[in-house]
Every structure is written in C-alpha cells, then in structure tokens.
Design a protein around this motif. Structure first.
Motif, PDB file in Angstrom:
ATOM      1  N   HIS A 172       4.146   4.687 -11.157  1.00  0.00           N
ATOM      2  CA  HIS A 172       4.304   5.992 -11.142  1.00  0.00           C
ATOM      3  C   HIS A 172       5.013   6.997  -9.524  1.00  0.00           C
ATOM      4  O   HIS A 172       4.943   6.484  -9.101  1.00  0.00           O
ATOM      5  N   VAL A 173       6.558   6.748 -10.351  1.00  0.00           N
ATOM      6  CA  VAL A 173       7.373   8.048  -8.982  1.00  0.00           C
ATOM      7  C   VAL A 173       6.327   8.503  -8.348  1.00  0.00           C
ATOM      8  O   VAL A 173       5.582   9.669  -8.935  1.00  0.00           O
ATOM      9  N   ASP A 174       6.132   8.684  -7.504  1.00  0.00           N
ATOM     10  CA  ASP A 174       5.815   9.274  -5.827  1.00  0.00           C
ATOM     11  C   ASP A 174       3.820   9.158  -5.742  1.00  0.00           C
ATOM     12  O   ASP A 174       3.219   9.564  -5.197  1.00  0.00           O
ATOM     13  N   HIS A 175       3.575   7.613  -6.430  1.00  0.00           N
ATOM     14  CA  HIS A 175       2.422   7.540  -6.790  1.00  0.00           C
ATOM     15  C   HIS A 175       2.086   6.851  -5.519  1.00  0.00           C
ATOM     16  O   HIS A 175       0.780   6.541  -5.391  1.00  0.00           O
ATOM     17  N   GLY A 176       3.288   6.297  -4.633  1.00  0.00           N
ATOM     18  CA  GLY A 176       2.903   5.566  -2.915  1.00  0.00           C
ATOM     19  C   GLY A 176       3.356   4.614  -2.735  1.00  0.00           C
ATOM     20  O   GLY A 176       2.907   4.206  -2.119  1.00  0.00           O
ATOM     21  N   LYS A 177       4.122   4.219  -3.473  1.00  0.00           N
ATOM     22  CA  LYS A 177       4.932   2.642  -3.294  1.00  0.00           C
ATOM     23  C   LYS A 177       5.466   2.279  -2.435  1.00  0.00           C
ATOM     24  O   LYS A 177       4.943   1.799  -1.537  1.00  0.00           O
ATOM     25  N   THR A 178       6.575   3.608  -1.814  1.00  0.00           N
ATOM     26  CA  THR A 178       6.907   3.113  -1.479  1.00  0.00           C
ATOM     27  C   THR A 178       6.137   3.015   0.215  1.00  0.00           C
ATOM     28  O   THR A 178       6.463   2.165   1.261  1.00  0.00           O
ATOM     29  N   THR A 179       5.212   4.160   0.725  1.00  0.00           N
ATOM     30  CA  THR A 179       4.604   4.605   1.494  1.00  0.00           C
ATOM     31  C   THR A 179       3.695   3.415   1.582  1.00  0.00           C
ATOM     32  O   THR A 179       3.507   2.636   2.929  1.00  0.00           O
TER      33      THR A 179
ATOM     34  N   SER B  18      -5.460   3.598   0.401  1.00  0.00           N
ATOM     35  CA  SER B  18      -4.392   4.652   1.088  1.00  0.00           C
ATOM     36  C   SER B  18      -3.289   4.320   1.804  1.00  0.00           C
ATOM     37  O   SER B  18      -3.742   3.365   2.628  1.00  0.00           O
ATOM     38  N   GLY B  19      -2.526   4.337   1.443  1.00  0.00           N
ATOM     39  CA  GLY B  19      -0.930   3.608   1.513  1.00  0.00           C
ATOM     40  C   GLY B  19      -1.119   4.048   3.046  1.00  0.00           C
ATOM     41  O   GLY B  19       0.222   3.659   4.142  1.00  0.00           O
ATOM     42  N   LEU B  20      -1.479   5.788   3.034  1.00  0.00           N
ATOM     43  CA  LEU B  20      -0.972   6.967   3.814  1.00  0.00           C
ATOM     44  C   LEU B  20      -1.951   6.119   5.673  1.00  0.00           C
ATOM     45  O   LEU B  20      -1.520   6.192   6.610  1.00  0.00           O
TER      46      LEU B  20
ATOM     47  N   ASP C 117      -7.631   8.915   0.343  1.00  0.00           N
ATOM     48  CA  ASP C 117      -7.708   9.811   1.633  1.00  0.00           C
ATOM     49  C   ASP C 117      -7.913  11.522   0.570  1.00  0.00           C
ATOM     50  O   ASP C 117      -8.495  12.079   1.637  1.00  0.00           O
ATOM     51  N   LYS C 118      -7.431  11.533  -0.122  1.00  0.00           N
ATOM     52  CA  LYS C 118      -7.347  12.928  -0.261  1.00  0.00           C
ATOM     53  C   LYS C 118      -8.573  12.866  -1.077  1.00  0.00           C
ATOM     54  O   LYS C 118      -9.319  13.217  -1.478  1.00  0.00           O
TER      55      LYS C 118
ATOM     56  N   ASN D 254      -4.873   4.251  -5.137  1.00  0.00           N
ATOM     57  CA  ASN D 254      -4.062   5.048  -3.609  1.00  0.00           C
ATOM     58  C   ASN D 254      -4.456   6.725  -3.695  1.00  0.00           C
ATOM     59  O   ASN D 254      -4.928   6.987  -4.476  1.00  0.00           O
ATOM     60  N   LYS D 255      -4.032   6.580  -2.627  1.00  0.00           N
ATOM     61  CA  LYS D 255      -4.497   8.355  -1.781  1.00  0.00           C
ATOM     62  C   LYS D 255      -5.945   8.848  -2.204  1.00  0.00           C
ATOM     63  O   LYS D 255      -6.104  10.375  -1.998  1.00  0.00           O
TER      64      LYS D 255
HETATM   65  P1  GDP Z   1       6.475   6.189  -4.625  1.00  0.00           P
HETATM   66  O1  GDP Z   1       7.459   7.200  -5.386  1.00  0.00           O
HETATM   67  O2  GDP Z   1       6.289   5.643  -5.455  1.00  0.00           O
HETATM   68  O3  GDP Z   1       7.443   5.327  -4.024  1.00  0.00           O
HETATM   69  O4  GDP Z   1       6.173   7.060  -4.209  1.00  0.00           O
HETATM   70  P2  GDP Z   1       5.904   7.383  -1.876  1.00  0.00           P
HETATM   71  O5  GDP Z   1       4.974   6.779  -1.207  1.00  0.00           O
HETATM   72  O6  GDP Z   1       7.278   8.006  -1.761  1.00  0.00           O
HETATM   73  O7  GDP Z   1       4.824   8.923  -1.728  1.00  0.00           O
HETATM   74  C1  GDP Z   1       4.729   9.721  -2.507  1.00  0.00           C
HETATM   75  C2  GDP Z   1       4.431  10.830  -1.304  1.00  0.00           C
HETATM   76  O8  GDP Z   1       2.818  10.456  -1.797  1.00  0.00           O
HETATM   77  C3  GDP Z   1       4.850  11.130  -0.120  1.00  0.00           C
HETATM   78  O9  GDP Z   1       4.743  12.718  -0.059  1.00  0.00           O
HETATM   79  C4  GDP Z   1       3.721  10.522   0.887  1.00  0.00           C
HETATM   80  O10 GDP Z   1       3.972  10.799   1.530  1.00  0.00           O
HETATM   81  C5  GDP Z   1       2.570  10.482  -0.509  1.00  0.00           C
HETATM   82  N1  GDP Z   1       1.379   9.936   0.116  1.00  0.00           N
HETATM   83  C6  GDP Z   1       1.580   8.567  -0.617  1.00  0.00           C
HETATM   84  N2  GDP Z   1       0.587   6.976  -0.540  1.00  0.00           N
HETATM   85  C7  GDP Z   1      -0.453   8.676   0.221  1.00  0.00           C
HETATM   86  C8  GDP Z   1      -2.081   8.046   0.001  1.00  0.00           C
HETATM   87  O11 GDP Z   1      -2.463   7.220   0.882  1.00  0.00           O
HETATM   88  N3  GDP Z   1      -2.522   9.637   0.595  1.00  0.00           N
HETATM   89  C9  GDP Z   1      -2.203  10.758   0.947  1.00  0.00           C
HETATM   90  N4  GDP Z   1      -2.277  11.708   0.898  1.00  0.00           N
HETATM   91  N5  GDP Z   1      -0.342  10.430   0.661  1.00  0.00           N
HETATM   92  C10 GDP Z   1       0.144   9.523  -0.003  1.00  0.00           C
END
Ligand code: GDP
Length: 480
Positions: free
Chosen positions: A66-73, A208-210, A175-176, A172-173
């Motif tokens: 899903h969008v914003d779930h962290g694929k790009t990161t 955690s992609g971050l 770490d939150k 993912n995420k």
């Molecule tokens: P995409 O739309 O799936 O490509 O999602 P993005 O990679 O653009 O991430 C969306 C938001 O989630 C951004 O603000 C990222 O910084 C945040 N994010 C991505 N991965 C993580 C993670 O592992 N931990 C946390 N805390 N935030 C993350």
C-alpha cells in the motif's frame, strides 16, 4: 460458367494478402487475428532439454504494498547497502533494478535482483503483456497501518500467479513505538495468507526500512525462497530479456535497463526490442561501473540503441541480417494492426450511428444533456512521465478506469517535461495532460491556463488514478 471453370479460378483468384483479408473480415464484423507464426521473427533461444543441468540464477524480486507503507524507503536502504563504501563514491543511480549480495560465507557468490520501477503498476503493465519477470514478491505492510486496499490487491495478484511467484511478507516500521506486529499477522491470516508463524509456508520478516533493522534477515529469507524455487538459466549464449526502463541520456543517447532472463549480454551484441534495435556499446551497473558481461537474473543499463525501446518489451539478439529482417516484418505487422484499428473504429462509429437513428425512429426520449447520442464519452489524456517505465505504468493504470458510458483514452504518451506542443495537442483533442513526476515549465503552465487545458500533476500513482476517476465521472450524464 461451368463448374470446372469456377474451381480453376478459385485456385488462384482468391489468394488474399493478410491486409486485405483482415479488412474483409472486419467488413463482416469479424475480428481478424494476425497469425504471425509463419512470418519470420527472432525467437528466444530454445530452453535446454535438461533444465536441471543449467546453472542457478539470481531471483528477481519486486517490492509491493500500500502507498506510504515504506516501499521506497526499503528499496533505498537496500540499494545503498548494496554498494560497497567508496565504490563509485557510494552513489547509486536509479536505473530500474539493482543487485544485493547475499552473505554466503565459504560458498559461491550469490545475489538478489530487486526491481524498483513503481511496484504495483509496473508489475501489472508487464503482466498484461504476458511478461512475468518477477520470481518473488515482497509484500510490505506497515505495522502502524495494517491491511489496506492495495495490500489486498497485491495478494490477489500473487494468488493468480501462485504457482510461479513466491511471497515474502515484510512487516515494516517496527521501529515505531507501540506497534503490534501480532495483530497484523492475525489480520493477514484472516486474509488467507498462510504465514509461517501459524504453521504455513509464507515467511514473514519484521523490518524497518528507516533503521535497516531486519534487512539482513529479509535478504536471507528471500534467498531461501529462491533456493526452493530452484531458478536456473543459461549463463551463456543468446539472450532473452525485458526492458525495465528507457530514457535518452545526454551523453549516451537512447539507453535502456535490460533485465536478462536467459543467456549472456556482452558489448557488440546485436539487439532487437519491439521496433527498436541497436548494438550494445556500454553495459553499466547501477553504481556506474562498466560491465563486461551481464548474466541471467540481473539487469544493466545498455547503450548503443538506434531508437528508444519501450519499457516492458522483450529483448532478443540476432545477427545483423536477422534483426533487419525481423524489424521489417514487425513494422509491417504494426502497420497492419494500425489499419485494423482504424477500420474497427470506423465500424464502431457506423454501428453507433445506426443505433442512434434506430432509437430516434422508435421515438426514444432525447439523450440526457451531457451524453449526446450513444457514443461512449472519452477522457482524452496526454501522458508525460520521467522515465518510460513510469509512463507505461501510468498508461496501464488509467486505461482501465471507466465503464461503457465513459472511459479513458491515452492519445499520446512520452518521456520528459510537459511541452507547449503537449498543450496544443491536448487542446486539439479536447483532452487533458497527465504530468507524472515531471516538471512543467512556467511558460507551459501559463499557456495551458490560457488555453483552458487542465494538467493533472502527481507523483503518486494512486492519487493520480483518483484524479482521473473524478474527471471521468464528470463526463457521465447527469441524472435528474
Ligand atoms: P511508499 O509509498 O510505500 O514508497 O512509502 P515511503 O517509503 O515513501 O514511506 C512513507 C513514509 O513512511 C515516509 O515518511 C517514510 O519516512 C516513512 N517510513 C518508511 N519506512 C519507515 C520505517 O521503517 N519506520 C518509520 N518510522 N517510518 C518509515
């Protein structure tokens, strides 16, 4: 005329060319099928009879979710960790794919290839053409958000291909603070995903992609799934691959990222892809190093094309003569298909006209205000994007929007910023411009405003699809 005469005549008088036969078929409202088997083309190399004797190849992995779930990161972190520090300044280029080494102490060198074209849409666009290049899908689910519409869509896609595509779930995420991973796992189970946690066979990794937490485990898990898939391919010989992305580079001219599935790509090789051809001049890795050879399961940036190939198109190799002949045949086939399309459009409008006349004769009530006649309403789009992969993906995503009353038609598509001629074209067809991840120069914006041409601007595919949907809905007749 005697019977005999007729038979004799029929033996030579009724030899039809493919073009003419197709048009005749259309006249009788039949859909012609162009059977190209007999025509000469370049074919992929034959698969070795003894597949088990072939060497293993790296898996090709797509990250979806899903969008914003962290694929790009996640991709960014994986990509930057794939380049050894100091190598080419540690800077990687986005070319549509990159390889990550799998730690294998004492064993042979192993890698995983990640595709980083916009996951979902690019995957669908390629699948629509029958090209299934992904071996494993990593489904990213954000621990703080859970299962969302696009999560379900990915699961549907994977289900369709389940005997070929492996699935790994990455929660993912993590770490939150306060996230509850087990809640997500239970929800996935409820969706029918047989997670290993519950005794099934779908591995799940917490990442955690971050922060990079869990990524080594993710890489290892993907590698294990690939091992079970026992992926093998010819390491040498003629190649069979696909274009992931293409763009014109200032220094190198037309370039394409080619994913090799079989064989070995080397400089000097003759290539054909769709209607484009060339001879490999430079092969480059995402880190910018020149490569001497690219094997199956890996991708490289290829220069030396005479024309820009299209993302999603097959890439094959052959001698100069074979390529020349295949190009001529393909061009002829493309012409024929265009002729058939035109004829179909004419047939369609004639049919609509007839229906309109009939319904008027039958005293049907006048059509509602905004839908005149029975003609389907079209939202005509000119699609511009940053690289051909995204343009293809956007076109693939928007054409499905609409119904039998109103829908989308892409009248033109291209790579690069929105230009004045795009505005003129949109104005001419009474359409709109889609600008996906591209710049719109100020004068062009001003011109569009003065000409009343709408520009839909976005770099998020789902947001863009929503915008397009809204505009299609606006075309629907008002019911009062
Ligand atoms: P995409 O739309 O799936 O490509 O999602 P993005 O990679 O653009 O991430 C969306 C938001 O989630 C951004 O603000 C990222 O910084 C945040 N994010 C991505 N991965 C993580 C993670 O592992 N931990 C946390 N805390 N935030 C993350």
């Amino acid at each position: 005329m005697k019977r005999m005469d007729m038979q004799e005549q029929s033996s030579y008088d009724y030899m039809l060319t493919a073009e003419y036969a197709s048009l005749v078929a259309l006249e009788f409202n039949r859909n012609p099928v162009i059977n190209d088997e007999a025509a000469f083309d370049i074919y992929p190399p034959p698969t070795a009879a003894d597949r088990d004797s072939l060497p293993p190849r790296p898996p090709v992995v797509t990250i979806m979710g899903h969008v914003d779930h962290g694929k790009t990161t996640l991709l960014d972190t994986l990509r930057s960790s794939s380049v050894a520090k100091g190598e080419a300044g540690g800077i990687t280029q986005h070319i549509g794919a990159f390889s990550v080494p799998v730690p294998n102490p004492g064993g042979e060198k192993r890698t995983i290839t990640f595709l980083d074209t916009p996951g979902h849409a690019a995957f669908s666009a390629m699948r629509a053409r029958g090209a299934s290049v992904t071996d494993i899908v990593v489904l990213v689910v954000a621990a703080d958000d859970g299962i969302m519409p696009q999560t379900k869509e990915v699961l549907e896609l994977v289900k369709k291909d389940s005997n070929k595509v492996g699935l790994v779930v990455a929660i993912n995420k993590v770490d939150k603070p306060g996230v509850d991973v087990s809640k997500i796992e239970t929800a996935l189970l409820a969706e029918g995903v047989q997670l290993e946690t519950f005794g099934g066979d779908v591995p799940v990794v917490h990442v955690s992609g971050l922060t990079g937490q869990g990524l080594p485990t993710l890489v290892e898990t993907i590698s294990l799934v690939a091992e079970m898939q026992d992926l093998r391919a010819e390491q040498k010989g003629p190649i069979h691959g696909y274009v992931l992305e293409s763009r014109v580079d200032k220094g190198l001219g037309p370039t394409a990222t080619v994913l090799i599935l079989r064989g070995q790509l080397t400089p000097g090789m003759g290539l054909i892809s769709g209607l484009a051809h060339g001879k490999v001049r430079l092969l480059k890795s995402p880190a910018g190093e020149s490569l001497k050879a690219v094997g199956p399961g890996t991708a490289a940036l290829v220069s030396g094309w005479k024309e820009l190939p299209k993302a999603g198109d097959e890439v094959l190799t052959g001698t100069d003569g074979e390529i020349k002949k295949a190009l001529a045949n393909r061009a002829r086939k493309a012409d024929l298909e265009a002729t058939i399309q035109d004829a179909e459009a004419i047939n369609e409008s004639r049919r609509a006209e007839r229906e309109l006349v009939q319904s008027e004769a039958a005293g049907a009530p006048a059509a509602p205000t905004r839908a005149t006649g029975t003609e389907k309403k079209e939202l005509r789009l000119i699609v511009k994007g940053d690289v051909s992969g995204t343009v293809e993906a956007v076109c693939g995503a928007v054409v499905g929007i609409g119904n039998h009353i109103a829908g989308v038609k892409v009248v033109a598509q291209g790579v690069g910023e929105v230009s004045e001629s795009d505005v003129m074209r949109a104005k001419a067809v009474e359409g709109m411009i889609v600008a996906f991840s591209v710049n719109i120069p100020r004068p062009v914006k001003a011109m569009a405003a003065s000409q009343g041409v709408k520009i839909l601007e976005s770099n998020i595919i789902y947001a863009l699809m929503d915008e397009v949907k809204k505009n299609v809905i606006d075309l629907l007749p008002t019911t009062t």
